[in-house]
Design an enzyme around this catalytic site. Structure first.
Site, PDB file in Angstrom:
ATOM      1  N   GLU A 128      41.848  37.233  44.868  1.00 17.45           N
ATOM      2  CA  GLU A 128      41.425  37.903  43.633  1.00 17.45           C
ATOM      3  C   GLU A 128      42.117  37.307  42.411  1.00 17.45           C
ATOM      4  O   GLU A 128      41.501  37.131  41.363  1.00 17.45           O
ATOM      5  CB  GLU A 128      41.688  39.418  43.710  1.00 17.45           C
ATOM      6  CG  GLU A 128      40.798  40.148  44.693  1.00 17.45           C
ATOM      7  CD  GLU A 128      39.315  40.062  44.349  1.00 17.45           C
ATOM      8  OE1 GLU A 128      38.973  39.746  43.202  1.00 17.45           O
ATOM      9  OE2 GLU A 128      38.497  40.299  45.256  1.00 17.45           O
TER      10      GLU A 128
ATOM     11  N   TYR B 212      40.877  45.830  37.547  1.00 16.90           N
ATOM     12  CA  TYR B 212      39.913  45.308  38.519  1.00 16.90           C
ATOM     13  C   TYR B 212      40.608  44.909  39.826  1.00 16.90           C
ATOM     14  O   TYR B 212      40.192  45.290  40.927  1.00 16.90           O
ATOM     15  CB  TYR B 212      39.156  44.094  37.948  1.00 16.90           C
ATOM     16  CG  TYR B 212      38.502  43.305  39.045  1.00 16.90           C
ATOM     17  CD1 TYR B 212      37.348  43.790  39.654  1.00 16.90           C
ATOM     18  CD2 TYR B 212      39.070  42.131  39.537  1.00 16.90           C
ATOM     19  CE1 TYR B 212      36.770  43.127  40.723  1.00 16.90           C
ATOM     20  CE2 TYR B 212      38.500  41.467  40.597  1.00 16.90           C
ATOM     21  CZ  TYR B 212      37.353  41.958  41.187  1.00 16.90           C
ATOM     22  OH  TYR B 212      36.798  41.304  42.254  1.00 16.90           O
TER      23      TYR B 212
ATOM     24  N   ASP C 263      34.462  44.120  37.612  1.00  9.48           N
ATOM     25  CA  ASP C 263      34.726  42.879  36.867  1.00  9.48           C
ATOM     26  C   ASP C 263      33.506  42.564  36.001  1.00  9.48           C
ATOM     27  O   ASP C 263      32.591  43.387  35.875  1.00  9.48           O
ATOM     28  CB  ASP C 263      35.066  41.731  37.837  1.00  9.48           C
ATOM     29  CG  ASP C 263      33.867  41.338  38.683  1.00  9.48           C
ATOM     30  OD1 ASP C 263      32.821  42.033  38.621  1.00  9.48           O
ATOM     31  OD2 ASP C 263      33.959  40.328  39.395  1.00  9.48           O
TER      32      ASP C 263
END
Ligand code: SF4
Length: 311
Positions: free
Chosen positions: A11, A92, A110
């Site tokens: 991520e 996020y 996102d």
């Protein structure tokens, strides 16, 4: 459940980078540092060098800080709220890790998810308010059961079906609920304010050689490209202003080989690239083998080095 370390690393890498570009870095990182403790024990310079070329280097500095905090805590926090407190983890990323690695009913919103929901809701209000509405809507929609799969499904929908320029509504599984599609022109959403043009800056970068070595510095931890290896440069100033010497050793010397351009988050940069030979490394600089230095340099310096080596 997926390994939180791998979810987190992926991520962070994907925050500003495309999957094809990040994939090789992900493989290299997980091979070299297979878990969070291994990464926490790494040398700062090794991690910064391994990150070189991925951009947005504050991410790499925060990556190390976060790995060390998690290691000191003994394990990952298992909730969105706990994850949010770690360095480099925004709303996020906290939601994504909580949902994907710990099965918490947390939203992961996102830019892709914003776009999908802007279309689903035909969001016409001010973008800041619409973003808040979307965040609230997604939070309500996350199911108790398999929240990680819900997050992945939304990510996949945004990446493969509801794409920025040409949403493929014909095959979209949520078409029946999509107000943007019903209106007939879903691609107009999200209605974001136009971005201001980026200011332009210019300067000089020096590629100084001595016996097959090239002169580099370790940039200060704070600031642009902080903690990374860099080539000597003048200050970078707004186009039109005179170039002030950030690196006096190079002033008035060297042969101009060409120029490189690079786009940063807040400005566009154009640098004249100068080649020179130098006897001694000035204070604060050191020599690095030219054969191996490119891999440890951020893209803007890598471009300058390539230009000179090819010339
Ligand atoms: Fe996006 Fe079209 Fe699906 Fe609406 S129907 S979510 S616009 S792909």
């Amino acid at each position: 459940m997926p390994d939180p370390y791998r979810v987190w690393l992926a991520e962070i890498m994907l925050q500003q980078t495309t999957v094809p570009h990040a994939a090789g870095y992900f493989e290299a990182f997980t091979r070299r540092w297979p878990g969070v403790e291994a990464l926490a024990a790494a040398e700062d310079g090794d991690v910064m060098a391994a990150w070189a070329g991925l951009g947005y280097y504050a991410r790499a500095r925060n990556l190390l800080k976060c790995a060390r905090e998690v290691t000191a805590m003994g394990d990952w926090p298992r909730t969105e709220a706990g994850l949010r407190k770690l360095p480099g983890i925004g709303p996020y990323t906290a939601g994504a890790i909580a949902a994907l690695a710990f099965g918490e009913r947390a939203p992961a919103v996102d830019g892709n998810v914003d776009r999908v929901f802007a279309r689903l809701l035909a969001a016409k209000g001010a973008w800041k308010e619409e973003k808040a509405r979307i965040a609230g809507t997604v939070r309500e929609l996350v199911p108790e059961d398999r929240p990680g799969e819900f997050a992945e499904a939304l990510m996949d929908l945004g990446a493969t079906v509801c794409t920025p320029k040409r949403p493929n509504c014909l095959i979209c599984p949520v078409r029946a609920w999509c107000a943007g599609h019903a209106e007939g022109a879903p691609e107009q959403y999200p209605l974001k304010p136009a971005k201001a043009a980026k200011p332009k800056r210019t300067g000089k970068v020096f590629v100084a050689f001595r016996d097959g070595d090239v002169l580099v510095e370790r940039r200060p931890d704070k600031g642009l490209l902080g903690g990374m290896l860099g080539l000597p440069t003048t200050a970078w100033v707004e186009t039109g202003a005179s170039v002030s010497p950030g690196w006096t050793v190079g002033e008035g010397k060297g042969e101009v080989i060409g120029e490189v351009r690079h786009v940063f988050t807040h400005f566009e940069l154009r640098l004249d690239v100068l080649r020179m030979e130098l006897g001694q490394a000035p204070e604060g600089y050191h020599w690095h083998d030219v054969e191996t230095v490119a891999d440890a340099l951020p893209s803007v310096f890598r471009k300058a080095l390539k230009l000179v080596v090819r010339a």
